[in-house]
Motif scaffolding. Structure first.
Motif, PDB file in Angstrom:
ATOM      1  N   PHE A  48       0.857  -1.177   0.000  1.00 19.66           N
ATOM      2  CA  PHE A  48       0.000   0.000   0.000  1.00 19.66           C
ATOM      3  C   PHE A  48       0.888   1.220   0.000  1.00 19.66           C
ATOM      4  O   PHE A  48       1.845   1.307   0.770  1.00 19.66           O
ATOM      5  N   LEU A  71      -6.535   4.710   3.108  1.00 20.66           N
ATOM      6  CA  LEU A  71      -7.450   3.630   3.471  1.00 20.66           C
ATOM      7  C   LEU A  71      -8.444   4.204   4.481  1.00 20.66           C
ATOM      8  O   LEU A  71      -8.115   4.428   5.640  1.00 20.66           O
ATOM      9  N   LYS A  72      -9.650   4.450   4.021  1.00 27.06           N
ATOM     10  CA  LYS A  72     -10.653   5.097   4.878  1.00 27.06           C
ATOM     11  C   LYS A  72     -11.112   4.172   5.979  1.00 27.06           C
ATOM     12  O   LYS A  72     -11.553   4.599   7.041  1.00 27.06           O
TER      13      LYS A  72
ATOM     14  N   SER B  36      -9.118  -0.297  11.721  1.00 30.41           N
ATOM     15  CA  SER B  36      -8.369   0.961  11.654  1.00 30.41           C
ATOM     16  C   SER B  36      -8.936   1.798  10.509  1.00 30.41           C
ATOM     17  O   SER B  36      -9.626   1.281   9.638  1.00 30.41           O
ATOM     18  N   TRP B  37      -8.695   3.061  10.558  1.00 27.31           N
ATOM     19  CA  TRP B  37      -9.202   3.920   9.493  1.00 27.31           C
ATOM     20  C   TRP B  37      -8.276   5.101   9.250  1.00 27.31           C
ATOM     21  O   TRP B  37      -7.359   5.332  10.047  1.00 27.31           O
ATOM     22  N   ASP B  38      -8.549   5.771   8.152  1.00 26.77           N
ATOM     23  CA  ASP B  38      -7.721   6.915   7.727  1.00 26.77           C
ATOM     24  C   ASP B  38      -6.230   6.534   7.652  1.00 26.77           C
ATOM     25  O   ASP B  38      -5.370   7.269   8.133  1.00 26.77           O
ATOM     26  N   VAL B  39      -5.989   5.366   7.073  1.00 23.60           N
ATOM     27  CA  VAL B  39      -4.598   4.919   6.973  1.00 23.60           C
ATOM     28  C   VAL B  39      -3.970   5.548   5.737  1.00 23.60           C
ATOM     29  O   VAL B  39      -4.536   5.493   4.639  1.00 23.60           O
ATOM     30  N   SER B  40      -2.839   6.212   5.925  1.00 23.36           N
ATOM     31  CA  SER B  40      -2.141   6.753   4.755  1.00 23.36           C
ATOM     32  C   SER B  40      -0.630   6.582   4.956  1.00 23.36           C
ATOM     33  O   SER B  40      -0.159   6.447   6.080  1.00 23.36           O
ATOM     34  N   LYS B  41       0.046   6.560   3.859  1.00 27.17           N
ATOM     35  CA  LYS B  41       1.481   6.303   3.920  1.00 27.17           C
ATOM     36  C   LYS B  41       2.225   7.622   3.749  1.00 27.17           C
ATOM     37  O   LYS B  41       1.932   8.396   2.843  1.00 27.17           O
TER      38      LYS B  41
END
Lengths: 93, 401
Positions: A48, A71-72, B36-41
């Protein structure tokens, strides 16, 4: 042996008119335009990043490319992806 | 979104994962049941995401098994907000002081209104109230209930016919009605004087009217003693019907009373012996919480007195009240009397009872014990009294016909 089981499953699904994602362990990908993708029944996240999402699915991978990925939501087997989606590719093993 | 609102109430944490392929950590989380949520890299070795506060312990377990490093970045939500408020002591102290001040001020008497009374009596009432401890600025918990105040006021100020004490939040409203003591000239009603009781006439003092009896006459109930018509014979001779007048006067007669009394020879008295325990309670809805003196005195005979004080916050009555309970020890005293003693006591009692029935100017001249016997632990006496009293009673004559 494995092949035979797969064929049996397909026949079973077709005969009883069952939703294919349930019995065949196939992912269901729901997309809203090109901004959301809701992937159910995947089998694991491999890669990702901001521009790419690679998920393991039954008998292969699905690769989603685009920009500004977030990923919301991440629950057991579901992923809600947000961003600008460019393409969705299915890759064999 | 409902998902976010719910998480805000329970609190959530923003975490940063560092290591190769940090997204795999979130994948692991998902598989172990941590949403989990609002996952960003952020870059190739760091990713941020959010998880619920309640999943923190599960996260720790996963962290141990993985090679990733977890950093807690932000804590959001209600539990953290409360925590941060809790750490701000001045704010809390300020709030508490404010509440305490409001509480104290709510329990102070702010106003006393008196209506329906003259200025003179109004002042008297206010002065009397001050004596009871009720004045502007006094605390409500030292004051008796309005009903008791009402009773006390009526007893202590004879000019009051009626007084209503009403408590309205922190104000007392008094409404009074004065006694208008107007001397009504008694209208002399036209009529005879008749005998109220049977007796023997001893003396006559007639100021108006024609006496029809003489001393030593025996009269029966309702006999006419003093007539309203003067010198009936003469007036009738003239042919004029006499004008009746209001007969007035006193007719003293000997009257006899018979009474029976019985006095038990042994008497049981409950006597307080001065021993008392005071207990203090907080009364909270239906719970009674003792907070001072937890001992339960082991008195076999006792009398209990309870006193309740309410507290107010602004105009609301708080569900908490303070109860003071005093338990007095009492003793049962048994008193045995001799027959003679019981007899004198019985005589006294009979005399008292008789005097209560008689008018004030009556006089007991003679007292005789007719019969005396002891029966089942009691002394029974039959007494005979001779009393001198005024037996005259007015009987109006209707003048219509």
């Amino acid at each position: 042996m494995k092949k035979m089981r797969e064929t049996l499953k397909t026949v079973f699904t077709n005969t009883f008119d069952l939703p294919s994602e349930v019995t065949l362990e196939l992912p269901r990908i729901t997309m809203i335009g090109s901004i959301h993708a809701y992937i159910e029944n995947h089998q694991g996240l491999i890669v990702f990043s901001e521009t790419e999402l690679l998920l393991k699915i039954h008998q292969g991978n699905v690769r989603i490319n685009g920009e500004g990925f977030v990923l919301k939501m991440m629950i057991d087997k579901d992923i809600l992806l947000e961003g600008t989606i460019k393409d969705v590719k299915f890759e064999d093993e | 979104m409902f998902f976010y609102k719910k998480n805000w109430l329970k609190g959530y944490i923003t975490i940063e994962i560092r290591g190769q392929y940090p997204e795999h950590f979130f994948d692991m989380c998902a598989r172990y049941g941590i949403p989990s949520w609002d996952v960003s890299k952020k870059n190739t070795t760091a990713a941020i995401g959010k998880i619920k506060l309640s999943d923190l312990s599960k996260l720790r377990r996963i962290k141990k098994r993985s090679i990733y490093k977890v950093y807690f970045k932000e804590r959001t939500g209600l539990p953290f907000l409360i925590d941060s408020l809790g750490s701000q002591k001045p704010l809390i102290i300020g709030c508490m002081i404010a509440f305490a001040i409001i509480f104290i001020l709510s329990n102070i008497v702010w106003r006393i209104d008196v209506s329906g009374l003259d200025e003179e009596i109004e002042n008297k009432v206010l002065l009397q109230m001050e004596e009871y401890g009720l004045e502007k600025g006094s605390f409500q918990w030292n004051i008796d209930s309005p009903a008791i105040l009402q009773k006390k006021l009526l007893e202590d100020i004879p000019e009051l016919l009626w007084v209503g004490v009403k408590k309205n939040g922190s104000a007392f409203h008094l409404e009074g009605v004065e006694k208008t003591t107007v001397e009504k000239p008694e209208e002399a009603e036209v009529g005879h004087l008749i005998a109220a009781k049977e007796g023997v006439i001893v003396d006559l003092f007639v100021s108006k009217g024609q006496p029809l009896v003489r001393p030593n006459d025996v009269v029966y109930k309702d006999d006419i003693l003093v007539s309203a018509y003067l010198e009936q014979q003469e007036e009738e001779d003239e042919g004029n019907k006499a004008k009746p007048l209001a007969a007035e006067g006193e007719v003293i007669a000997k009257v006899w009373y018979k009474s029976e009394v019985s006095i038990p020879l042994t008497n049981n008295y409950h006597v307080l012996n001065g021993q008392a325990e005071t207990k203090h309670y907080l009364h909270f809805s239906s719970f009674l919480i003792p907070f001072w003196n937890f001992m339960n005195p082991d008195y076999t005979n006792y009398q209990m007195e309870t006193e309740e004080k309410n507290f107010y916050f602004l105009k609301w009555k708080l569900p908490i009240s303070y109860i003071k309970q005093t338990i007095y020890q009492s003793e049962v005293m048994e008193k045995k009397m001799e027959k003679q003693e019981a007899k004198t006591l019985a005589l006294e009692q009979a005399k008292r009872e008789l005097l209560r029935q008689l008018p004030l100017d009556a006089e007991i001249t003679e007292e005789k014990v007719l019969h005396e016997r002891v029966e089942s632990g009691k002394v029974k006496l039959t007494l005979y009294y001779t009393v001198l009293e005024n037996i005259a009673k007015k009987q109006p004559i209707s003048q219509g016909d």
